[in-house]
Design a protein around this motif. Structure first.
Motif, PDB file in Angstrom:
ATOM      1  N   GLN A  94       0.234  -1.725   0.000  1.00 16.72           N
ATOM      2  CA  GLN A  94       0.076   0.217   0.225  1.00 16.72           C
ATOM      3  C   GLN A  94       0.624   1.517  -0.230  1.00 16.72           C
ATOM      4  OE1 GLN A  94      -2.628  -0.009   3.194  1.00 16.72           O
ATOM      5  NE2 GLN A  94      -3.908   1.497   2.204  1.00 16.72           N
ATOM      6  N   TRP A  97       2.124   2.345  -3.549  1.00 19.95           N
ATOM      7  CA  TRP A  97       0.979   3.136  -4.525  1.00 19.95           C
ATOM      8  C   TRP A  97       1.536   4.030  -3.960  1.00 19.95           C
ATOM      9  CZ3 TRP A  97      -0.593   1.344  -8.812  1.00 19.95           C
ATOM     10  CH2 TRP A  97      -0.403   0.646  -9.069  1.00 19.95           C
ATOM     11  N   PHE A  98       1.249   4.728  -2.592  1.00 15.48           N
ATOM     12  CA  PHE A  98       1.511   5.990  -2.237  1.00 15.48           C
ATOM     13  C   PHE A  98       1.950   6.680  -2.672  1.00 15.48           C
ATOM     14  CE2 PHE A  98       1.691   8.187   1.692  1.00 15.48           C
ATOM     15  CZ  PHE A  98       1.997  10.022   1.841  1.00 15.48           C
ATOM     16  N   TRP A 101       1.438   7.431  -6.434  1.00 15.64           N
ATOM     17  CA  TRP A 101       0.950   8.420  -6.858  1.00 15.64           C
ATOM     18  C   TRP A 101       1.056  10.157  -6.493  1.00 15.64           C
ATOM     19  CZ3 TRP A 101      -2.522   8.136 -10.347  1.00 15.64           C
ATOM     20  CH2 TRP A 101      -3.171   7.277 -10.579  1.00 15.64           C
ATOM     21  N   THR A 131      -2.936  13.198  -1.983  1.00 17.08           N
ATOM     22  CA  THR A 131      -2.990  11.848  -1.864  1.00 17.08           C
ATOM     23  C   THR A 131      -3.337  11.728   0.029  1.00 17.08           C
ATOM     24  OG1 THR A 131      -0.835  12.039  -0.953  1.00 17.08           O
ATOM     25  CG2 THR A 131      -0.859  10.564  -2.918  1.00 17.08           C
ATOM     26  N   ALA A 134      -7.317  11.802  -1.032  1.00 16.81           N
ATOM     27  CA  ALA A 134      -7.640  10.606  -2.195  1.00 16.81           C
ATOM     28  C   ALA A 134      -7.778   9.418  -1.634  1.00 16.81           C
ATOM     29  CB  ALA A 134      -7.704  10.907  -3.490  1.00 16.81           C
ATOM     30  N   LEU A 135      -6.329   9.116  -0.740  1.00 17.12           N
ATOM     31  CA  LEU A 135      -6.244   8.070  -0.469  1.00 17.12           C
ATOM     32  C   LEU A 135      -5.706   7.854   0.491  1.00 17.12           C
ATOM     33  CD1 LEU A 135      -2.883   7.765  -2.828  1.00 17.12           C
ATOM     34  CD2 LEU A 135      -5.512   6.809  -3.221  1.00 17.12           C
ATOM     35  N   ASN A 136      -6.333   8.713   1.772  1.00 16.92           N
ATOM     36  CA  ASN A 136      -6.533   8.611   3.314  1.00 16.92           C
ATOM     37  C   ASN A 136      -4.810   7.889   4.201  1.00 16.92           C
ATOM     38  OD1 ASN A 136      -7.308   9.114   5.806  1.00 16.92           O
ATOM     39  ND2 ASN A 136      -7.930   7.476   6.205  1.00 16.92           N
ATOM     40  N   GLN A 137      -3.281   8.328   3.106  1.00 17.76           N
ATOM     41  CA  GLN A 137      -2.530   7.993   3.664  1.00 17.76           C
ATOM     42  C   GLN A 137      -1.946   9.506   3.333  1.00 17.76           C
ATOM     43  OE1 GLN A 137      -1.672   5.212   0.927  1.00 17.76           O
ATOM     44  NE2 GLN A 137      -0.500   4.336   2.843  1.00 17.76           N
TER      45      GLN A 137
END
Length: 224
Positions: A94, A97-98, A101, A131, A134-137
């Motif tokens: 995960q 991807w963070f 992106w 991010t 959108a990704l909550n990271q």
């Protein structure tokens, strides 16, 4: 002594000096991670740098070709290294991807979120903001630690001297510290602890030296 330093600094472009500065910080971080001074896996840190470089480099090449402009490789390197210094080293798929992106969004923003070839937002800042939403990271800004502070200061002061932006940096520092004091007093928090947290355990200096002074998004004049 300062004349010699200025002579050496003036032989480098701002972007090249920033690139060397970031490489220096990451090299120090890898050594400290290897020695157990920083709580990160040195291999994970190196892998994070590689993912960020690949994401930024590929995205930059695609957009440069699409827009028919020369690809600035130094710009993509700098963006990738900044991301590697503010996003916690990869620990899972995960996280990959963070980082990827964040690199894609940062480089894409340089072409899409621009007006007359000027960035509307700092590419790294807008990437980690998107991010997060959108990704909550979110970026941890892990470079803002006491063990990294001397190295952040050493290279950062040289960079600011090279670009003659001490006024910008000092006014930002003053505003930040005044805000911390006022908020601490208003909320009845321990003022000394708040100032220590801000100076030693936050990315205040790294943000001022690298993000704030980015040429295409920094105020172009003293008045602004």
């Amino acid at each position: 002594m300062m004349r010699l330093i200025d002579h050496l600094l003036n032989r480098l472009t701002m972007y090249r000096l920033a690139l060397y500065y970031l490489v220096f910080l990451l090299a120090v971080a890898v050594m400290f991670s290897w020695a157990g001074v920083l709580p990160y896996d040195p291999y994970a840190l190196v892998f994070t740098v590689g993912v960020a470089l690949a994401a930024c480099g590929i995205t930059n090449a695609i957009f440069a070709r699409t827009y028919g402009v020369p690809a600035n490789s130094e710009s993509s390197y700098i963006t990738a290294l900044i991301l590697a210094l503010i996003i916690t080293p990869i620990g899972s798929s995960q996280d990959i991807w963070f980082v990827a992106w964040a690199g894609v969004l940062a480089m894409a923003s340089k072409y899409i979120l621009a007006l007359r070839h000027k960035h509307l937002f700092n590419p790294v800042a807008i990437a980690v903001a998107i991010t997060y939403l959108a990704l909550n990271q979110s970026a941890s800004w892990w470079v803002g630690t006491p063990v990294m502070l001397p190295f952040v200061l050493l290279g950062g002061l040289l960079l600011v001297r090279r670009i003659r932006r001490f006024g910008l940096v000092l006014s930002f520092m003053a505003a930040a510290l005044v805000a911390v004091v006022l908020l601490s007093v208003a909320s009845r928090q321990n003022l000394a602890a708040a100032l220590q947290q801000t100076v030693l355990y936050s990315p205040l200096f790294f943000f001022a030296f690298i993000i704030l002074t980015e040429p295409l998004t920094a105020p172009p004049t003293r008045r602004l």
